[in-house]
Enzyme design. Structure first.
Site, PDB file in Angstrom:
ATOM      1  N   HIS A  34       0.507   2.444 -10.097  1.00 15.79           N
ATOM      2  CA  HIS A  34      -0.449   2.793  -9.036  1.00 15.79           C
ATOM      3  C   HIS A  34      -1.798   2.144  -9.359  1.00 15.79           C
ATOM      4  CE1 HIS A  34       1.722   6.416  -7.282  1.00 15.79           C
ATOM      5  NE2 HIS A  34       2.348   6.306  -8.437  1.00 15.79           N
ATOM      6  N   ILE A  92       2.189   4.747   0.987  1.00 15.43           N
ATOM      7  CA  ILE A  92       2.312   5.338   2.326  1.00 15.43           C
ATOM      8  C   ILE A  92       1.458   6.609   2.457  1.00 15.43           C
ATOM      9  CG2 ILE A  92       4.335   6.810   1.903  1.00 15.43           C
ATOM     10  CD1 ILE A  92       5.544   5.648   4.488  1.00 15.43           C
ATOM     11  N   ARG A 105       0.837  -1.214   0.000  1.00 12.83           N
ATOM     12  CA  ARG A 105       0.000   0.000   0.000  1.00 12.83           C
ATOM     13  C   ARG A 105       0.871   1.263   0.000  1.00 12.83           C
ATOM     14  NH1 ARG A 105      -5.164  -1.665   0.264  1.00 12.83           N
ATOM     15  NH2 ARG A 105      -5.433  -3.692   1.294  1.00 12.83           N
ATOM     16  N   ASN A 132       3.467   7.021 -13.564  1.00 11.94           N
ATOM     17  CA  ASN A 132       4.065   8.334 -13.787  1.00 11.94           C
ATOM     18  C   ASN A 132       5.480   8.128 -14.318  1.00 11.94           C
ATOM     19  OD1 ASN A 132       1.830   9.783 -12.742  1.00 11.94           O
ATOM     20  ND2 ASN A 132       2.526   9.355 -10.655  1.00 11.94           N
ATOM     21  N   HIS A 146       6.877   1.550 -11.066  1.00 11.90           N
ATOM     22  CA  HIS A 146       5.720   1.097 -10.290  1.00 11.90           C
ATOM     23  C   HIS A 146       4.428   1.545 -10.954  1.00 11.90           C
ATOM     24  CE1 HIS A 146       6.910   5.074  -8.824  1.00 11.90           C
ATOM     25  NE2 HIS A 146       5.639   5.287  -8.551  1.00 11.90           N
ATOM     26  N   VAL A 153       9.519   8.546  -7.099  1.00 15.14           N
ATOM     27  CA  VAL A 153      10.363   7.394  -6.800  1.00 15.14           C
ATOM     28  C   VAL A 153      10.763   6.776  -8.139  1.00 15.14           C
ATOM     29  CG1 VAL A 153      10.539   5.145  -5.686  1.00 15.14           C
ATOM     30  CG2 VAL A 153       9.213   6.975  -4.589  1.00 15.14           C
TER      31      VAL A 153
HETATM   32  P1  AMP Z   1       5.311   8.453  -8.047  1.00 14.88           P
HETATM   33  O1  AMP Z   1       5.009   9.860  -7.665  1.00 14.88           O
HETATM   34  O2  AMP Z   1       4.512   7.927  -9.204  1.00 14.88           O
HETATM   35  O3  AMP Z   1       6.799   8.228  -8.210  1.00 14.88           O
HETATM   36  O4  AMP Z   1       4.816   7.581  -6.819  1.00 14.88           O
HETATM   37  C1  AMP Z   1       5.612   7.315  -5.721  1.00 14.88           C
HETATM   38  C2  AMP Z   1       4.663   6.903  -4.643  1.00 14.88           C
HETATM   39  O5  AMP Z   1       5.399   6.178  -3.668  1.00 14.88           O
HETATM   40  C3  AMP Z   1       3.983   8.057  -3.923  1.00 14.88           C
HETATM   41  O6  AMP Z   1       2.577   7.931  -4.059  1.00 14.88           O
HETATM   42  C4  AMP Z   1       4.437   7.893  -2.474  1.00 14.88           C
HETATM   43  O7  AMP Z   1       3.413   8.193  -1.552  1.00 14.88           O
HETATM   44  C5  AMP Z   1       4.838   6.435  -2.416  1.00 14.88           C
HETATM   45  N1  AMP Z   1       5.834   6.070  -1.418  1.00 14.88           N
HETATM   46  C6  AMP Z   1       6.994   6.716  -1.160  1.00 14.88           C
HETATM   47  N2  AMP Z   1       7.674   6.067  -0.186  1.00 14.88           N
HETATM   48  C7  AMP Z   1       6.919   4.999   0.169  1.00 14.88           C
HETATM   49  C8  AMP Z   1       7.062   3.951   1.127  1.00 14.88           C
HETATM   50  N3  AMP Z   1       8.118   3.885   1.937  1.00 14.88           N
HETATM   51  N4  AMP Z   1       6.078   3.019   1.214  1.00 14.88           N
HETATM   52  C9  AMP Z   1       4.998   3.094   0.426  1.00 14.88           C
HETATM   53  N5  AMP Z   1       4.809   4.062  -0.506  1.00 14.88           N
HETATM   54  C10 AMP Z   1       5.747   4.999  -0.624  1.00 14.88           C
END
Ligand code: AMP
Ligand code: ZN
Length: 112
Positions: free
Chosen positions: A101, A30, A28, A86, A99, A95
């Protein structure tokens, strides 16, 4: 290794894993933007869609199939959900580990 998703996948950083196989790991978000907000992450570190190679085609398809199953488990299959990747800073990628979403249910805050 400084990548937060690599740390979660390796178990160095604790996170409740919802699904895991040879190719992907799901957990999930965060900071959820909806009642269901799950990330389906490649086990191998790939910065973004830009770094995908032709041989990764089935990996990307697999991410979508896993998202579909998780959506069903979350009770989203009928009402619908969004799958978002993204790519790059201007798309809001924060990040740089590939990944997908999975977002559905009641929205917690608006996103474009
Ligand atoms: P993006 O903006 O598409 O790179 O999405 C990165 C996502 O990773 C964001 O929605 C963050 O809330 C999520 N995120 C960052 N660190 C963590 C973590 N430690 N555990 C779970 N989700 C995270
Ligand atoms: Zn990584």
């Amino acid at each position: 290794m400084s990548c937060i998703f690599c740390k979660i996948i390796s178990g160095e950083s604790s996170s409740k894993i919802l699904f895991r196989d040879d190719l992907v790991t799901a957990f999930r978000d965060i900071h959820p933007i909806a009642s269901t907000h799950i990330l389906i992450v490649t086990n191998r570190h790939i910065d973004s869609v830009n770094e995908l190679e032709p041989e990764d085609e089935s990996l990307v398809g697999h991410m979508v199939m896993v998202a579909k199953e998780l959506a069903k488990q979350e009770g989203l299959a009928e009402r619908g959900y969004r799958l978002i990747i993204n790519t790059g800073a201007h798309a809001g990628q924060t990040v740089f580990h590939l990944h997908l979403h999975l977002i559905g249910g009641r929205l917690a805050r608006f996103v474009a």
